[in-house]
Write an enzyme that holds these catalytic residues in place. Sequence first.
Site, PDB file in Angstrom:
ATOM      1  N   GLU A  22      -6.900   4.771   7.872  1.00 15.98           N
ATOM      2  CA  GLU A  22      -6.691   6.196   7.574  1.00 15.98           C
ATOM      3  C   GLU A  22      -7.932   6.794   6.903  1.00 15.98           C
ATOM      4  O   GLU A  22      -8.203   7.985   7.054  1.00 15.98           O
ATOM      5  CB  GLU A  22      -5.421   6.356   6.719  1.00 15.98           C
ATOM      6  CG  GLU A  22      -4.164   6.100   7.562  1.00 15.98           C
ATOM      7  CD  GLU A  22      -2.998   5.477   6.842  1.00 15.98           C
ATOM      8  OE1 GLU A  22      -2.952   5.510   5.596  1.00 15.98           O
ATOM      9  OE2 GLU A  22      -2.107   4.931   7.539  1.00 15.98           O
ATOM     10  N   SER A  49       3.487  -2.114  10.312  1.00 13.25           N
ATOM     11  CA  SER A  49       4.934  -2.214  10.545  1.00 13.25           C
ATOM     12  C   SER A  49       5.498  -3.589  10.224  1.00 13.25           C
ATOM     13  O   SER A  49       6.472  -4.024  10.831  1.00 13.25           O
ATOM     14  CB  SER A  49       5.280  -1.810  11.983  1.00 13.25           C
ATOM     15  OG  SER A  49       4.930  -0.449  12.203  1.00 13.25           O
ATOM     16  N   GLY A  70       2.985  -1.120   4.211  1.00 15.66           N
ATOM     17  CA  GLY A  70       3.054   0.309   3.932  1.00 15.66           C
ATOM     18  C   GLY A  70       4.477   0.743   3.636  1.00 15.66           C
ATOM     19  O   GLY A  70       4.992   0.573   2.525  1.00 15.66           O
ATOM     20  N   GLY A  71       5.148   1.285   4.636  1.00 20.45           N
ATOM     21  CA  GLY A  71       6.479   1.865   4.442  1.00 20.45           C
ATOM     22  C   GLY A  71       7.467   0.947   3.730  1.00 20.45           C
ATOM     23  O   GLY A  71       8.195   1.392   2.817  1.00 20.45           O
ATOM     24  N   GLY A  75       2.655   2.354  10.754  1.00 15.52           N
ATOM     25  CA  GLY A  75       3.611   3.445  10.608  1.00 15.52           C
ATOM     26  C   GLY A  75       4.372   3.778  11.873  1.00 15.52           C
ATOM     27  O   GLY A  75       5.056   4.800  11.939  1.00 15.52           O
ATOM     28  N   GLU A  92      -5.255  -4.818  10.543  1.00 18.81           N
ATOM     29  CA  GLU A  92      -4.251  -3.775  10.717  1.00 18.81           C
ATOM     30  C   GLU A  92      -4.511  -3.032  12.023  1.00 18.81           C
ATOM     31  O   GLU A  92      -5.316  -2.081  12.047  1.00 18.81           O
ATOM     32  CB  GLU A  92      -4.305  -2.779   9.551  1.00 18.81           C
ATOM     33  CG  GLU A  92      -4.004  -3.383   8.196  1.00 18.81           C
ATOM     34  CD  GLU A  92      -3.414  -2.353   7.240  1.00 18.81           C
ATOM     35  OE1 GLU A  92      -2.387  -2.657   6.630  1.00 18.81           O
ATOM     36  OE2 GLU A  92      -3.958  -1.244   7.122  1.00 18.81           O
ATOM     37  N   ASN A 122       0.876  -1.168   0.000  1.00 21.36           N
ATOM     38  CA  ASN A 122       0.000   0.000   0.000  1.00 21.36           C
ATOM     39  C   ASN A 122       0.916   1.221   0.000  1.00 21.36           C
ATOM     40  O   ASN A 122       1.507   1.550   1.031  1.00 21.36           O
ATOM     41  CB  ASN A 122      -0.893  -0.021   1.245  1.00 21.36           C
ATOM     42  CG  ASN A 122      -1.724   1.259   1.375  1.00 21.36           C
ATOM     43  OD1 ASN A 122      -1.744   2.087   0.460  1.00 21.36           O
ATOM     44  ND2 ASN A 122      -2.396   1.415   2.505  1.00 21.36           N
ATOM     45  N   TRP A 123       1.016   1.838  -1.155  1.00 17.43           N
ATOM     46  CA  TRP A 123       1.954   2.974  -1.272  1.00 17.43           C
ATOM     47  C   TRP A 123       1.448   4.215  -0.545  1.00 17.43           C
ATOM     48  O   TRP A 123       2.180   5.173  -0.362  1.00 17.43           O
ATOM     49  CB  TRP A 123       2.176   3.320  -2.745  1.00 17.43           C
ATOM     50  CG  TRP A 123       2.985   2.314  -3.513  1.00 17.43           C
ATOM     51  CD1 TRP A 123       3.472   1.116  -3.062  1.00 17.43           C
ATOM     52  CD2 TRP A 123       3.413   2.423  -4.886  1.00 17.43           C
ATOM     53  NE1 TRP A 123       4.169   0.482  -4.070  1.00 17.43           N
ATOM     54  CE2 TRP A 123       4.147   1.264  -5.189  1.00 17.43           C
ATOM     55  CE3 TRP A 123       3.240   3.397  -5.877  1.00 17.43           C
ATOM     56  CZ2 TRP A 123       4.715   1.047  -6.455  1.00 17.43           C
ATOM     57  CZ3 TRP A 123       3.793   3.185  -7.135  1.00 17.43           C
ATOM     58  CH2 TRP A 123       4.531   2.014  -7.419  1.00 17.43           C
ATOM     59  N   LYS A 124       0.175   4.217  -0.170  1.00 17.01           N
ATOM     60  CA  LYS A 124      -0.439   5.408   0.442  1.00 17.01           C
ATOM     61  C   LYS A 124      -0.193   6.642  -0.439  1.00 17.01           C
ATOM     62  O   LYS A 124      -0.110   6.488  -1.663  1.00 17.01           O
ATOM     63  CB  LYS A 124       0.070   5.590   1.877  1.00 17.01           C
ATOM     64  CG  LYS A 124      -0.102   4.297   2.693  1.00 17.01           C
ATOM     65  CD  LYS A 124       0.040   4.499   4.167  1.00 17.01           C
ATOM     66  CE  LYS A 124      -0.133   3.158   4.868  1.00 17.01           C
ATOM     67  NZ  LYS A 124      -0.150   3.244   6.314  1.00 17.01           N
ATOM     68  N   HIS A 138      -9.504   1.251   4.924  1.00 19.10           N
ATOM     69  CA  HIS A 138      -8.235   1.455   5.622  1.00 19.10           C
ATOM     70  C   HIS A 138      -8.467   2.381   6.814  1.00 19.10           C
ATOM     71  O   HIS A 138      -9.282   3.310   6.743  1.00 19.10           O
ATOM     72  CB  HIS A 138      -7.193   2.060   4.669  1.00 19.10           C
ATOM     73  CG  HIS A 138      -5.808   1.991   5.247  1.00 19.10           C
ATOM     74  ND1 HIS A 138      -5.364   2.890   6.182  1.00 19.10           N
ATOM     75  CD2 HIS A 138      -4.804   1.110   5.065  1.00 19.10           C
ATOM     76  CE1 HIS A 138      -4.134   2.561   6.550  1.00 19.10           C
ATOM     77  NE2 HIS A 138      -3.768   1.481   5.883  1.00 19.10           N
TER      78      HIS A 138
HETATM   79  P1  13P Z   1       3.100   0.401   7.626  1.00 17.62           P
HETATM   80  O1  13P Z   1       3.620  -0.909   7.049  1.00 17.62           O
HETATM   81  O2  13P Z   1       3.838   1.595   7.136  1.00 17.62           O
HETATM   82  O3  13P Z   1       2.988   0.312   9.110  1.00 17.62           O
HETATM   83  O4  13P Z   1       1.596   0.573   7.064  1.00 17.62           O
HETATM   84  C1  13P Z   1       0.731  -0.479   7.144  1.00 17.62           C
HETATM   85  C2  13P Z   1      -0.494  -0.125   6.400  1.00 17.62           C
HETATM   86  O5  13P Z   1      -1.246   0.747   6.810  1.00 17.62           O
HETATM   87  C3  13P Z   1      -0.764  -0.837   5.154  1.00 17.62           C
HETATM   88  O6  13P Z   1      -2.048  -0.585   4.686  1.00 17.62           O
END
Ligand code: 13P
Length: 249
Positions: A96, A209, A230-231, A171, A165, A9-11, A94
Amino acid sequence: MKKKLIAGNWKMNGSLAANELLIRHLLSGLGEPSCDVAVCVPFVYLAQCQGLLAGSAIALGAQDISCHDAGAYTGEIAPAMLKEFGLRYAIVGHSERRQYHGESDETVALKAQKALGCGMTPIVCVGETLSEREAGKTEEVVKRQLAAVIHANGHCISEVVVAYEPVWAIGTGLSATAEQAQHVHAVLRAQLKAATPHADRIKLLYGGSMNAVNASELLAQPDIDGGLIGGAALKAQDFLTIIAAAISC
Ligand code: 13P
Protein backbone atom coordinates in the site's frame (compact mmCIF):
# COMPACT_ATOMS: atom_id res chain seq x y z
CA MET A 1 13.30 -24.82 15.72
CA LYS A 2 12.86 -21.10 15.23
CA LYS A 3 9.83 -19.48 16.81
CA LYS A 4 7.13 -18.35 14.45
CA LEU A 5 6.11 -14.67 14.37
CA ILE A 6 2.51 -13.57 14.11
CA ALA A 7 2.33 -9.83 13.47
CA GLY A 8 -0.86 -7.82 13.15
CA ASN A 9 -0.89 -4.89 10.76
CA TRP A 10 -3.77 -2.73 11.90
CA LYS A 11 -3.36 -0.41 8.89
CA MET A 12 -5.41 2.80 9.24
CA ASN A 13 -7.89 1.36 11.72
CA GLY A 14 -8.62 1.83 15.38
CA SER A 15 -9.58 4.40 17.98
CA LEU A 16 -8.47 4.92 21.55
CA ALA A 17 -11.47 2.97 22.80
CA ALA A 18 -11.29 0.18 20.22
CA ASN A 19 -7.53 -0.30 20.68
CA GLU A 20 -7.88 -0.69 24.41
CA LEU A 21 -10.64 -3.25 24.02
CA LEU A 22 -8.69 -5.21 21.41
CA ILE A 23 -5.44 -5.26 23.37
CA ARG A 24 -7.13 -6.19 26.65
CA HIS A 25 -8.91 -9.04 24.90
CA LEU A 26 -5.66 -10.24 23.32
CA LEU A 27 -3.75 -10.08 26.58
CA SER A 28 -6.40 -11.98 28.51
CA GLY A 29 -6.44 -14.76 25.90
CA LEU A 30 -2.73 -15.00 25.22
CA GLY A 31 -0.92 -16.30 28.28
CA GLU A 32 2.77 -17.00 27.60
CA PRO A 33 2.81 -17.86 23.90
CA SER A 34 5.65 -19.96 22.56
CA CYS A 35 5.74 -17.88 19.41
CA ASP A 36 6.55 -14.21 18.82
CA VAL A 37 3.57 -11.87 18.60
CA ALA A 38 3.46 -8.22 17.54
CA VAL A 39 1.00 -5.52 16.61
CA CYS A 40 1.93 -2.76 14.16
CA VAL A 41 -0.31 0.19 14.96
CA PRO A 42 -0.88 3.68 13.52
CA PHE A 43 1.77 6.17 14.69
CA VAL A 44 -0.68 8.21 16.76
CA TYR A 45 -1.51 5.17 18.90
CA LEU A 46 2.06 4.11 19.67
CA ALA A 47 2.11 5.79 23.09
CA GLN A 48 -1.24 4.32 24.06
CA CYS A 49 -0.29 0.83 22.90
CA GLN A 50 3.14 1.03 24.49
CA GLY A 51 1.39 1.63 27.82
CA LEU A 52 -1.16 -1.13 27.33
CA LEU A 53 1.46 -3.68 26.21
CA ALA A 54 4.13 -2.86 28.81
CA GLY A 55 5.58 -6.04 30.27
CA SER A 56 3.45 -8.25 28.02
CA ALA A 57 4.37 -10.87 25.43
CA ILE A 58 3.14 -8.67 22.59
CA ALA A 59 5.78 -6.53 20.89
CA LEU A 60 5.01 -3.18 19.32
CA GLY A 61 5.65 -2.17 15.74
CA ALA A 62 5.09 0.73 13.37
CA GLN A 63 3.70 0.50 9.85
CA ASP A 64 6.33 2.69 8.23
CA ILE A 65 9.48 4.64 9.07
CA SER A 66 11.16 7.62 7.47
CA CYS A 67 14.29 7.10 5.42
CA HIS A 68 15.54 10.43 6.82
CA ASP A 69 16.99 10.97 10.29
CA ALA A 70 15.56 14.43 11.10
CA GLY A 71 14.72 17.78 9.57
CA ALA A 72 12.35 19.37 7.09
CA TYR A 73 10.27 16.33 6.13
CA THR A 74 6.72 17.33 7.01
CA GLY A 75 4.59 14.43 8.14
CA GLU A 76 7.45 11.94 8.35
CA ILE A 77 8.37 10.01 11.51
CA ALA A 78 12.08 9.52 12.19
CA PRO A 79 13.59 6.18 13.20
CA ALA A 80 14.91 7.59 16.49
CA MET A 81 11.43 8.91 17.36
CA LEU A 82 9.95 5.46 16.90
CA LYS A 83 12.66 3.90 19.02
CA GLU A 84 11.56 6.12 21.92
CA PHE A 85 8.29 4.23 22.03
CA GLY A 86 10.01 0.90 22.60
CA LEU A 87 9.34 -0.40 19.12
CA ARG A 88 10.64 -3.80 18.16
CA TYR A 89 9.45 -3.80 14.54
CA ALA A 90 8.78 -1.45 11.64
CA ILE A 91 6.99 -2.61 8.51
CA VAL A 92 8.73 -1.27 5.40
CA GLY A 93 7.67 -1.42 1.78
CA HIS A 94 4.10 -2.53 2.33
CA SER A 95 2.43 -2.73 -1.07
CA GLU A 96 0.00 0.00 0.00
CA ARG A 97 2.99 2.32 0.51
CA ARG A 98 4.59 1.24 -2.74
CA GLN A 99 1.29 1.69 -4.60
CA TYR A 100 -0.21 4.83 -3.05
CA HIS A 101 2.96 6.65 -1.98
CA GLY A 102 5.28 5.73 -4.82
CA GLU A 103 7.90 4.04 -2.67
CA SER A 104 10.67 2.57 -4.81
CA ASP A 105 12.71 -0.54 -4.08
CA GLU A 106 15.62 1.75 -3.15
CA THR A 107 13.53 3.79 -0.69
CA VAL A 108 12.28 0.60 0.93
CA ALA A 109 15.85 -0.71 1.21
CA LEU A 110 16.94 2.54 2.87
CA LYS A 111 14.03 2.37 5.31
CA ALA A 112 15.10 -1.15 6.27
CA GLN A 113 18.61 0.17 6.84
CA LYS A 114 17.31 2.99 9.07
CA ALA A 115 15.25 0.60 11.16
CA LEU A 116 18.23 -1.70 11.66
CA GLY A 117 20.39 1.28 12.54
CA CYS A 118 18.03 2.08 15.41
CA GLY A 119 17.91 -1.48 16.69
CA MET A 120 14.49 -2.27 15.25
CA THR A 121 13.64 -5.22 13.04
CA PRO A 122 12.28 -4.19 9.66
CA ILE A 123 9.47 -6.35 8.32
CA VAL A 124 10.24 -5.99 4.62
CA CYS A 125 7.21 -6.60 2.41
CA VAL A 126 7.53 -7.97 -1.11
CA GLY A 127 4.87 -9.23 -3.48
CA GLU A 128 3.55 -9.21 -6.99
CA THR A 129 0.36 -7.72 -8.41
CA LEU A 130 -2.23 -9.86 -10.16
CA SER A 131 -1.10 -8.71 -13.58
CA GLU A 132 2.52 -9.49 -12.73
CA ARG A 133 1.51 -12.99 -11.59
CA GLU A 134 -0.56 -13.52 -14.72
CA ALA A 135 2.39 -12.43 -16.83
CA GLY A 136 4.56 -15.07 -15.11
CA LYS A 137 6.67 -12.41 -13.39
CA THR A 138 6.13 -13.31 -9.75
CA GLU A 139 9.66 -14.55 -9.08
CA GLU A 140 11.27 -11.74 -11.02
CA VAL A 141 9.32 -9.09 -9.05
CA VAL A 142 9.88 -10.45 -5.55
CA LYS A 143 13.54 -11.15 -6.26
CA ARG A 144 14.06 -7.61 -7.55
CA GLN A 145 12.36 -6.15 -4.45
CA LEU A 146 14.40 -8.30 -2.07
CA ALA A 147 17.67 -7.75 -3.97
CA ALA A 148 17.51 -4.02 -3.27
CA VAL A 149 17.21 -4.70 0.46
CA ILE A 150 20.05 -7.24 0.41
CA HIS A 151 22.24 -4.84 -1.53
CA ALA A 152 21.67 -1.95 0.90
CA ASN A 153 22.04 -3.96 4.08
CA GLY A 154 25.03 -6.26 3.55
CA HIS A 155 25.60 -8.77 6.34
CA CYS A 156 22.78 -7.16 8.41
CA ILE A 157 20.32 -8.86 6.08
CA SER A 158 20.18 -11.77 8.52
CA GLU A 159 18.45 -9.41 11.01
CA VAL A 160 15.42 -8.60 8.85
CA VAL A 161 12.04 -10.26 8.64
CA VAL A 162 10.64 -10.67 5.13
CA ALA A 163 6.91 -10.79 4.44
CA TYR A 164 5.67 -12.20 1.16
CA GLU A 165 2.38 -10.46 0.49
CA PRO A 166 0.92 -11.07 -2.95
CA VAL A 167 -0.95 -7.85 -3.71
CA TRP A 168 -3.91 -9.73 -5.18
CA ALA A 169 -4.41 -11.57 -1.88
CA ILE A 170 -4.43 -8.50 0.37
CA GLY A 171 -7.84 -7.64 1.73
CA THR A 172 -9.55 -9.71 -0.94
CA GLY A 173 -10.39 -12.81 1.07
CA LEU A 174 -8.50 -14.73 -1.63
CA SER A 175 -5.39 -16.07 0.07
CA ALA A 176 -2.57 -17.64 -1.91
CA THR A 177 -2.76 -21.40 -1.58
CA ALA A 178 -0.27 -22.99 0.76
CA GLU A 179 1.56 -24.37 -2.29
CA GLN A 180 1.71 -20.99 -4.04
CA ALA A 181 2.99 -19.29 -0.89
CA GLN A 182 5.53 -22.02 -0.11
CA HIS A 183 6.86 -21.85 -3.66
CA VAL A 184 7.60 -18.13 -3.42
CA HIS A 185 8.99 -18.49 0.11
CA ALA A 186 11.42 -21.13 -1.15
CA VAL A 187 12.55 -18.74 -3.89
CA LEU A 188 13.12 -16.00 -1.32
CA ARG A 189 14.95 -18.38 1.01
CA ALA A 190 17.28 -19.44 -1.79
CA GLN A 191 18.01 -15.80 -2.58
CA LEU A 192 18.78 -15.10 1.07
CA LYS A 193 20.99 -18.20 1.25
CA ALA A 194 23.10 -16.81 -1.54
CA ALA A 195 23.49 -13.59 0.47
CA THR A 196 24.16 -14.84 3.99
CA PRO A 197 25.12 -18.04 5.76
CA HIS A 198 22.41 -17.22 8.32
CA ALA A 199 19.45 -17.34 5.91
CA ASP A 200 17.79 -20.18 7.79
CA ARG A 201 17.22 -18.01 10.81
CA ILE A 202 15.50 -15.22 8.83
CA LYS A 203 11.75 -15.29 9.40
CA LEU A 204 9.69 -15.35 6.22
CA LEU A 205 6.09 -14.36 6.87
CA TYR A 206 3.11 -14.83 4.60
CA GLY A 207 0.49 -12.07 4.38
CA GLY A 208 -2.69 -11.72 2.34
CA SER A 209 -6.06 -12.83 3.65
CA MET A 210 -4.53 -15.12 6.26
CA ASN A 211 -7.32 -15.90 8.68
CA ALA A 212 -8.43 -18.19 11.49
CA VAL A 213 -9.44 -20.88 9.00
CA ASN A 214 -6.50 -21.01 6.57
CA ALA A 215 -3.66 -20.15 8.99
CA SER A 216 -2.81 -23.73 10.02
CA GLU A 217 -2.23 -24.94 6.49
CA LEU A 218 -0.16 -21.92 5.50
CA LEU A 219 1.91 -21.98 8.69
CA ALA A 220 2.64 -25.69 8.29
CA GLN A 221 4.71 -25.03 5.14
CA PRO A 222 8.45 -25.51 5.66
CA ASP A 223 9.46 -21.98 4.64
CA ILE A 224 6.54 -20.08 6.17
CA ASP A 225 7.73 -18.83 9.55
CA GLY A 226 4.73 -16.74 10.48
CA GLY A 227 2.10 -14.36 9.25
CA LEU A 228 1.50 -10.66 8.69
CA ILE A 229 -2.18 -10.30 9.34
CA GLY A 230 -4.41 -7.41 8.28
CA GLY A 231 -8.17 -7.71 8.71
CA ALA A 232 -8.08 -10.73 11.03
CA ALA A 233 -5.73 -8.88 13.41
CA LEU A 234 -8.56 -6.48 14.25
CA LYS A 235 -10.68 -9.30 15.66
CA ALA A 236 -9.18 -10.51 18.92
CA GLN A 237 -10.55 -14.03 18.72
CA ASP A 238 -9.38 -14.53 15.13
CA PHE A 239 -5.91 -13.21 15.92
CA LEU A 240 -5.67 -15.49 18.95
CA THR A 241 -6.73 -18.45 16.80
CA ILE A 242 -3.96 -17.66 14.29
CA ILE A 243 -1.44 -17.44 17.14
CA ALA A 244 -2.64 -20.82 18.43
CA ALA A 245 -2.20 -22.26 14.93
CA ALA A 246 1.37 -20.94 14.82
CA ILE A 247 2.15 -22.54 18.17
CA SER A 248 0.77 -25.93 17.17
CA CYS A 249 2.64 -26.10 13.84
P1 13P B 1 -5.25 -8.79 4.96
O1 13P B 1 -4.91 -9.86 5.99
O2 13P B 1 -6.38 -7.91 5.38
O3 13P B 1 -5.42 -9.39 3.61
O4 13P B 1 -3.97 -7.82 4.87
C1 13P B 1 -2.73 -8.36 4.73
C2 13P B 1 -1.73 -7.28 4.87
O5 13P B 1 -1.63 -6.42 4.01
C3 13P B 1 -0.88 -7.28 6.06
O6 13P B 1 0.16 -6.37 5.94
